[in-house]
Design an enzyme around this catalytic site. Structure first.
Site, PDB file in Angstrom:
ATOM      1  N   LEU A 135      23.819 -27.690 -16.068  1.00 53.95           N
ATOM      2  CA  LEU A 135      24.647 -26.483 -16.070  1.00 53.95           C
ATOM      3  C   LEU A 135      23.858 -25.350 -15.426  1.00 53.95           C
ATOM      4  O   LEU A 135      23.036 -24.695 -16.068  1.00 53.95           O
ATOM      5  CB  LEU A 135      25.055 -26.130 -17.506  1.00 53.95           C
ATOM      6  CG  LEU A 135      25.935 -27.168 -18.221  1.00 53.95           C
ATOM      7  CD1 LEU A 135      26.253 -26.715 -19.637  1.00 53.95           C
ATOM      8  CD2 LEU A 135      27.214 -27.429 -17.441  1.00 53.95           C
ATOM      9  N   GLU A 136      24.110 -25.129 -14.146  1.00 57.12           N
ATOM     10  CA  GLU A 136      23.317 -24.178 -13.364  1.00 57.12           C
ATOM     11  C   GLU A 136      23.957 -22.799 -13.270  1.00 57.12           C
ATOM     12  O   GLU A 136      23.410 -21.908 -12.622  1.00 57.12           O
ATOM     13  CB  GLU A 136      23.073 -24.746 -11.964  1.00 57.12           C
ATOM     14  CG  GLU A 136      22.329 -26.071 -11.989  1.00 57.12           C
ATOM     15  CD  GLU A 136      22.065 -26.640 -10.603  1.00 57.12           C
ATOM     16  OE1 GLU A 136      21.968 -25.839  -9.644  1.00 57.12           O
ATOM     17  OE2 GLU A 136      21.966 -27.872 -10.472  1.00 57.12           O
ATOM     18  N   LEU A 137      25.133 -22.618 -13.906  1.00 60.04           N
ATOM     19  CA  LEU A 137      25.845 -21.343 -13.816  1.00 60.04           C
ATOM     20  C   LEU A 137      26.097 -20.750 -15.201  1.00 60.04           C
ATOM     21  O   LEU A 137      27.161 -20.192 -15.467  1.00 60.04           O
ATOM     22  CB  LEU A 137      27.169 -21.533 -13.062  1.00 60.04           C
ATOM     23  CG  LEU A 137      27.051 -21.977 -11.609  1.00 60.04           C
ATOM     24  CD1 LEU A 137      28.419 -22.259 -11.015  1.00 60.04           C
ATOM     25  CD2 LEU A 137      26.324 -20.926 -10.771  1.00 60.04           C
TER      26      LEU A 137
END
Length: 328
Positions: A135-137
């Site tokens: 989960l990069e956001l």
């Protein structure tokens, strides 16, 4: 119909030349280099390019990329663990969300989406050895609920390997939503994405230069136990152009640019003005070959890193598999 007025279109002729060109020869031969051997070697495989995976690759872990979330809070693109022939390797399902706002609703306990997604993930992991959370956001104010989300996943996944991807850091940031130590305490592996030092929207440069990687590694080793740390190694490269060949223009701006580039006429195509001209674009590229990848891997190995991860399978110089090995 023609009119003596200038309007602009940009054309780059480089693509045709590049497609016909032969690969450049390497200036750094790999003959005589000693293979780097990691205890664990994790390889990401895009399910849209599953044919690029081979089961004879020296990997201990294969990450199927990736399950996602749609606008209705439903898990989509769930990979089947049997899509790839994976013998003697552990299978992991990656989980991503490409929307910052949707990520908030997935993480927040205020909404039913969170519990539903966790239930769906638990069900989808049948046949997999682990879950890789990518989960990069995560929104800036959601750091605490991200950690609680990991706590709940850990509790719901007994017997499964929980790994988490984190961006490259040199130090702990104030209000950091990816605190290395706190994340490491909640999972089995932390995958440090030690790449994108230079990215498509910035200045040209290496995706992961040796000096930059050493700084990332130094901080990671202070915050993540050696048995949990995975240092990410990029197989890909990027290019940058010295001129932008696309854009939206005011009428006045288009006329100005046309005049600067010697466009004398435009024509009408089904009553819509159209024009073109040729320009030369200089391309600067950085990429990784077997030699540069061996160099990065050697830095990590000499510093005591036990686990490496590769983004992603199919993008690599094939010769790299003679230089990157794993213990099985």
């Amino acid at each position: 119909m023609k009119k003596t007025l200038t309007v602009i279109t940009l054309l780059a002729l480089l693509a045709t030349k590049l497609s016909a060109a032969k690969p450049a020869s390497t200036l750094s031969p790999t003959a005589g280099l000693t293979p780097v051997v990691f205890e664990e070697a994790w390889g990401y495989v895009s399910m849209s390019r599953a044919e690029e995976y081979r089961d004879d690759l020296p990997l201990t872990d294969v990450v199927y990329f990736a399950a996602d979330v749609n606008a209705y809070g439903e898990l989509i693109s769930v990979p089947n663990p049997n899509w790839l022939k994976v013998e003697g390797k552990r299978r992991h399902m990656a989980f991503q969300c490409d929307s910052k706002s949707l990520t908030h609703f997935v993480l927040s306990p205020e909404y039913s989406v969170r519990e539903s997604i966790i239930d769906q993930l638990v069900k989808a992991l049948a046949g997999f050895d682990g879950l890789n959370v990518d989960l990069e956001l995560v929104p800036a104010r959601d750091g605490a609920i991200f950690l609680s989300f990991l706590d709940e996943l850990r509790a719901r996944l007994p017997g499964k390997i929980l790994s988490v991807c984190v961006p490259a850091r040199f130090k702990k940031l104030s209000d950091d939503i990816y605190p290395y130590a706190e994340i490491a305490s909640r999972c089995d592996r932390v995958f440090v994405m030690a790449y994108d030092e230079h990215w498509s929207g910035g200045e040209a440069g290496p995706v992961a230069s040796p000096d930059w990687c050493k700084k990332v590694l130094k901080y990671a080793q202070k915050s993540i136990p050696a048995e949990k740390l995975i240092m990410g190694i990029p197989f890909y490269g990027r290019t940058w152009a010295d001129k932008t060949t696309a854009g939206a223009w005011y009428y006045s701006g288009a006329n100005r640019i046309m005049g600067e580039n010697g466009v004398e006429f435009y024509t009408y195509e089904k009553d819509i003005p159209t024009f073109e001209y040729t320009m030369e674009v200089k391309i600067k590229g950085y990429f990784n070959d077997a030699y540069s990848l061996h160099s990065l891997a050697s830095i990590y190995k000499k510093a005591g890193v036990r686990h490496a991860g590769y983004w992603r399978i199919g993008q690599e110089d094939p010769e790299v598999w003679n230089l990157l090995k794993c213990r099985k």
